[in-house]
Write a protein that holds these residues in place. Structure first.
Motif, PDB file in Angstrom:
ATOM      1  N   ASP A   1       0.846  -1.201   0.000  1.00  0.00           N
ATOM      2  CA  ASP A   1       0.000   0.000   0.000  1.00  0.00           C
ATOM      3  C   ASP A   1       0.878   1.248   0.000  1.00  0.00           C
ATOM      4  O   ASP A   1       0.631   2.200  -0.745  1.00  0.00           O
TER       5      ASP A   1
ATOM      6  N   ARG B   1     -11.726   7.128  -0.029  1.00  0.00           N
ATOM      7  CA  ARG B   1     -11.336   5.933  -0.784  1.00  0.00           C
ATOM      8  C   ARG B   1     -11.550   4.671   0.039  1.00  0.00           C
ATOM      9  O   ARG B   1     -12.000   3.651  -0.484  1.00  0.00           O
TER      10      ARG B   1
ATOM     11  N   GLU C   1     -15.255   3.937   0.110  1.00  0.00           N
ATOM     12  CA  GLU C   1     -15.728   3.448  -1.192  1.00  0.00           C
ATOM     13  C   GLU C   1     -15.242   2.029  -1.480  1.00  0.00           C
ATOM     14  O   GLU C   1     -15.740   1.372  -2.390  1.00  0.00           O
ATOM     15  N   GLY C   2     -14.222   1.596  -0.749  1.00  0.00           N
ATOM     16  CA  GLY C   2     -13.627   0.287  -0.991  1.00  0.00           C
ATOM     17  C   GLY C   2     -12.627   0.279  -2.131  1.00  0.00           C
ATOM     18  O   GLY C   2     -12.262  -0.778  -2.630  1.00  0.00           O
ATOM     19  N   THR C   3     -12.161   1.478  -2.536  1.00  0.00           N
ATOM     20  CA  THR C   3     -11.208   1.569  -3.649  1.00  0.00           C
ATOM     21  C   THR C   3      -9.767   1.723  -3.169  1.00  0.00           C
ATOM     22  O   THR C   3      -8.860   1.846  -3.981  1.00  0.00           O
ATOM     23  N   MET C   4      -9.574   1.724  -1.874  1.00  0.00           N
ATOM     24  CA  MET C   4      -8.237   1.771  -1.293  1.00  0.00           C
ATOM     25  C   MET C   4      -8.238   0.822  -0.114  1.00  0.00           C
ATOM     26  O   MET C   4      -9.177   0.873   0.692  1.00  0.00           O
TER      27      MET C   4
ATOM     28  N   CYS D   1      -5.885  -0.864  -3.257  1.00  0.00           N
ATOM     29  CA  CYS D   1      -6.344  -1.197  -4.601  1.00  0.00           C
ATOM     30  C   CYS D   1      -6.640  -2.682  -4.805  1.00  0.00           C
ATOM     31  O   CYS D   1      -7.382  -3.032  -5.713  1.00  0.00           O
ATOM     32  N   ASP D   2      -6.112  -3.559  -3.962  1.00  0.00           N
ATOM     33  CA  ASP D   2      -6.339  -4.987  -4.184  1.00  0.00           C
ATOM     34  C   ASP D   2      -7.567  -5.548  -3.478  1.00  0.00           C
ATOM     35  O   ASP D   2      -8.083  -6.584  -3.867  1.00  0.00           O
ATOM     36  N   HIS D   3      -8.035  -4.891  -2.433  1.00  0.00           N
ATOM     37  CA  HIS D   3      -9.272  -5.293  -1.752  1.00  0.00           C
ATOM     38  C   HIS D   3      -9.653  -4.231  -0.735  1.00  0.00           C
ATOM     39  O   HIS D   3      -8.808  -3.488  -0.252  1.00  0.00           O
ATOM     40  N   ALA D   4     -10.935  -4.186  -0.430  1.00  0.00           N
ATOM     41  CA  ALA D   4     -11.425  -3.209   0.547  1.00  0.00           C
ATOM     42  C   ALA D   4     -11.047  -3.641   1.962  1.00  0.00           C
ATOM     43  O   ALA D   4     -10.927  -4.825   2.250  1.00  0.00           O
TER      44      ALA D   4
END
Length: 77
Positions: free
Chosen positions: A21, A47, A50-53, A55-58
């Motif tokens: 990360d 982020r 939103e579950g966008t950070m 990038c590989d999973h919330a």
């Protein structure tokens, strides 16, 4: 950690960000730096929510809630 215990960046927040990360975000800011994370807390929280950070999973909801509590507490070091 009890809800009465002070949240700490070093103890509670910094370990949530994995090495991958930190590497993927280093062009924008340093996730291992209290000041950088505190300065970008709104963007990071948005982020995370939103579950966008990362990038590989919330993150699980309890980790997002911990970050929210840290922000609400004034981003203590």
């Amino acid at each position: 950690m009890s809800t009465d215990e002070q949240i700490s960046f070093e103890r509670d927040i910094k370990p949530l960000f994995r090495e991958g990360d930190r590497q993927s975000m280093k062009a924008a800011f340093d996730l291992s730096s209290h000041d950088d994370v505190a300065d970008n807390k709104e963007r990071i929280l948005e982020r995370l929510s939103e579950g966008t950070m990362p990038c590989d999973h919330a993150w699980p909801g309890e980790q997002v809630a911990l970050f929210e509590r840290w922000v609400a507490a004034g981003t203590p070091a």
